[in-house]
Design an enzyme around this catalytic site. Structure first.
Site, PDB file in Angstrom:
ATOM      1  N   GLU A  28      -0.432   9.686   1.239  1.00  0.00           N
ATOM      2  CA  GLU A  28      -1.119  10.479   2.057  1.00  0.00           C
ATOM      3  C   GLU A  28      -1.379  10.174   3.580  1.00  0.00           C
ATOM      4  O   GLU A  28      -1.331  10.872   4.418  1.00  0.00           O
ATOM      5  CB  GLU A  28      -2.861  10.690   1.413  1.00  0.00           C
ATOM      6  CG  GLU A  28      -3.631  11.752   2.195  1.00  0.00           C
ATOM      7  CD  GLU A  28      -5.047  11.690   1.563  1.00  0.00           C
ATOM      8  OE1 GLU A  28      -5.279  12.866   1.666  1.00  0.00           O
ATOM      9  OE2 GLU A  28      -5.531  10.637   1.545  1.00  0.00           O
ATOM     10  N   ASP A  29      -1.461   8.764   3.813  1.00  0.00           N
ATOM     11  CA  ASP A  29      -1.684   8.383   4.935  1.00  0.00           C
ATOM     12  C   ASP A  29      -0.796   8.357   5.854  1.00  0.00           C
ATOM     13  O   ASP A  29      -0.625   8.512   7.132  1.00  0.00           O
ATOM     14  CB  ASP A  29      -2.126   7.033   5.073  1.00  0.00           C
ATOM     15  CG  ASP A  29      -3.511   6.661   4.267  1.00  0.00           C
ATOM     16  OD1 ASP A  29      -4.367   7.548   4.392  1.00  0.00           O
ATOM     17  OD2 ASP A  29      -3.693   5.921   3.507  1.00  0.00           O
ATOM     18  N   ARG A  81      -9.697   3.571  11.349  1.00  0.00           N
ATOM     19  CA  ARG A  81      -8.301   3.890  11.258  1.00  0.00           C
ATOM     20  C   ARG A  81      -7.712   5.001  12.262  1.00  0.00           C
ATOM     21  O   ARG A  81      -6.240   4.996  12.664  1.00  0.00           O
ATOM     22  CB  ARG A  81      -7.646   4.188   9.963  1.00  0.00           C
ATOM     23  CG  ARG A  81      -8.183   3.101   8.844  1.00  0.00           C
ATOM     24  CD  ARG A  81      -7.089   1.872   8.972  1.00  0.00           C
ATOM     25  NE  ARG A  81      -7.390   0.808   8.190  1.00  0.00           N
ATOM     26  CZ  ARG A  81      -6.772   0.796   7.027  1.00  0.00           C
ATOM     27  NH1 ARG A  81      -6.377   1.450   6.484  1.00  0.00           N
ATOM     28  NH2 ARG A  81      -7.048  -0.276   6.043  1.00  0.00           N
ATOM     29  N   HIS A 127     -12.162   6.076   5.224  1.00  0.00           N
ATOM     30  CA  HIS A 127     -11.637   7.383   5.942  1.00  0.00           C
ATOM     31  C   HIS A 127     -12.724   8.496   5.587  1.00  0.00           C
ATOM     32  O   HIS A 127     -13.551   8.403   4.812  1.00  0.00           O
ATOM     33  CB  HIS A 127     -10.473   7.806   4.982  1.00  0.00           C
ATOM     34  CG  HIS A 127      -9.269   6.951   5.268  1.00  0.00           C
ATOM     35  ND1 HIS A 127      -8.403   6.425   4.141  1.00  0.00           N
ATOM     36  CD2 HIS A 127      -8.569   6.419   6.282  1.00  0.00           C
ATOM     37  CE1 HIS A 127      -7.493   5.584   4.574  1.00  0.00           C
ATOM     38  NE2 HIS A 127      -7.568   5.854   6.012  1.00  0.00           N
ATOM     39  N   CYS A 157      -5.256  10.059  -1.946  1.00  0.00           N
ATOM     40  CA  CYS A 157      -4.369   9.281  -1.151  1.00  0.00           C
ATOM     41  C   CYS A 157      -3.155   9.194  -2.091  1.00  0.00           C
ATOM     42  O   CYS A 157      -2.136   8.720  -1.096  1.00  0.00           O
ATOM     43  CB  CYS A 157      -5.067   7.959  -0.778  1.00  0.00           C
ATOM     44  SG  CYS A 157      -5.142   7.061  -2.176  1.00  0.00           S
ATOM     45  N   ARG A 217       0.657  -1.566   7.656  1.00  0.00           N
ATOM     46  CA  ARG A 217       1.125  -0.464   6.753  1.00  0.00           C
ATOM     47  C   ARG A 217       2.125   0.646   7.889  1.00  0.00           C
ATOM     48  O   ARG A 217       2.651   1.551   7.477  1.00  0.00           O
ATOM     49  CB  ARG A 217      -0.037   0.416   6.427  1.00  0.00           C
ATOM     50  CG  ARG A 217      -0.829  -0.307   5.343  1.00  0.00           C
ATOM     51  CD  ARG A 217      -1.734   0.759   4.741  1.00  0.00           C
ATOM     52  NE  ARG A 217      -1.089   1.720   4.026  1.00  0.00           N
ATOM     53  CZ  ARG A 217      -1.516   2.814   3.735  1.00  0.00           C
ATOM     54  NH1 ARG A 217      -2.990   3.077   3.793  1.00  0.00           N
ATOM     55  NH2 ARG A 217      -0.999   3.877   3.084  1.00  0.00           N
ATOM     56  N   ASP A 263       0.892  -1.324  -0.119  1.00  0.00           N
ATOM     57  CA  ASP A 263       0.091   0.164  -0.044  1.00  0.00           C
ATOM     58  C   ASP A 263       0.789   1.282   0.070  1.00  0.00           C
ATOM     59  O   ASP A 263      -0.046   2.341   0.230  1.00  0.00           O
ATOM     60  CB  ASP A 263      -0.759   0.176   1.155  1.00  0.00           C
ATOM     61  CG  ASP A 263      -2.000  -0.898   1.354  1.00  0.00           C
ATOM     62  OD1 ASP A 263      -3.048  -0.590   0.428  1.00  0.00           O
ATOM     63  OD2 ASP A 263      -2.005  -2.013   1.740  1.00  0.00           O
TER      64      ASP A 263
END
Ligand code: CIR
Length: 274
Positions: free
Chosen positions: A73-74, A144, A171, A268, A93, A68
């Site tokens: 962005e995460d 998350r 999200h 993202c 992740r 991933d």
């Protein structure tokens, strides 16, 4: 590389799509498997559009151990000069943030005068849960992102955080995003409407809202005068084109169908300093 801060200097971080992308997390595994070659082409085109529309783009090394990793962005939130390295909600992740933190604290970016912060356990937060509108930072409380993260963020950005419970979807930004600082965009669903109304009321009604019929189309990326939108959703596209035209923004459509299968929204795939 030497960088000089100006009032509108735009920086983007991108991370290539790994060969292992077929193993990316999927909330609801697609009946049609991810076509990784097609995903590569889609992601590369997205990256080229972003590169063309920012002042500086940095490619963070791809990480095959993290399927991933292209969803960069995460890994961090950038609010003005404050860079908050996240602790990603999905344990598999979590290590993705490390390489991004290294790049953002590199000497070559010293002209940005970033102030680096790091969320720590038990905090969990994905950048996909963070929407900046003007000086307000809306943070989705989701599968998350937890309260511990929101508490830590409040200490870093006092008075600017507003929590929005995420009633469905992965999200906050899976169902809504911003066209500009005073224009919100949301999917036309009960859950998204409820979240959008909370945002509008926090902005004391000073923002306008557009609803689109397709959830996937509710996540757009603004790059100065350009608006990146998902291709393949004609009813939503019509609404977005009108909103963009009224704001003198140019629309660029991107087909990201293979990344959508892994719950990847448009936003993202880049980490932006607007
Ligand atoms: C995940 O489940 O974490 C990834 N497959 C998708 C992450 C998408 N991130 C985002 O929209 N900000």
């Amino acid at each position: 590389m030497s960088l000089y801060q100006t009032s509108n200097l735009r920086l983007a971080l991108l991370r290539a799509l790994p060969k292992s992308f077929a193993n990316a997390l999927q909330q609801h595994p697609s009946p049609i498997p991810i076509d990784v070659s097609k995903a590569h082409i889609q992601h590369e085109y997205y990256s080229s559009v972003v590169r063309e529309n920012v002042d500086y783009a940095i490619d963070v090394d791809v990480d095959e151990k993290h399927p991933d990793c292209c969803f960069i962005e995460d890994t961090a939130i950038i609010v003005g000069r404050d860079v908050i390295i996240t602790r990603i909600g999905a344990e598999s992740r979590r290590e993705e943030s490390r390489a991004v933190a290294k790049v953002l604290s590199d000497d070559s970016l010293k002209d940005f005068e970033f102030r680096m912060h790091q969320l720590v356990a038990p905090a969990c937060l994905d950048g996909g849960d963070v929407l900046q509108l003007g000086d307000k930072v809306f943070v989705g409380l989701s599968l998350r992102t937890n309260l511990a993260a929101i508490e830590q963020l409040e200490k870093i950005l006092p008075g600017r955080i507003k929590t929005i419970p995420v009633g469905g979807g992965l999200h906050l930004k899976s169902v809504l995003s911003a066209i500009d600082d005073t224009t919100l965009l949301a999917a036309d669903s009960r859950v998204a409407r409820q979240m959008a109304e909370e945002i509008i009321s926090a902005l004391e009604g000073k923002a306008q809202i557009f609803y689109v019929p397709d959830v996937v189309a509710a996540n757009v990326v603004r790059l100065g005068p350009k608006l990146l939108i998902q291709a393949g959703y004609p009813n939503s596209e019509k609404i977005l084109r009108k909103a963009a035209l009224d704001r003198q923004m140019e629309v660029i459509t991107l087909d990201m169908s293979e990344l959508v299968k892994a719950d990847g929204a448009l936003s993202c795939c880049s980490l932006l300093v607007p």
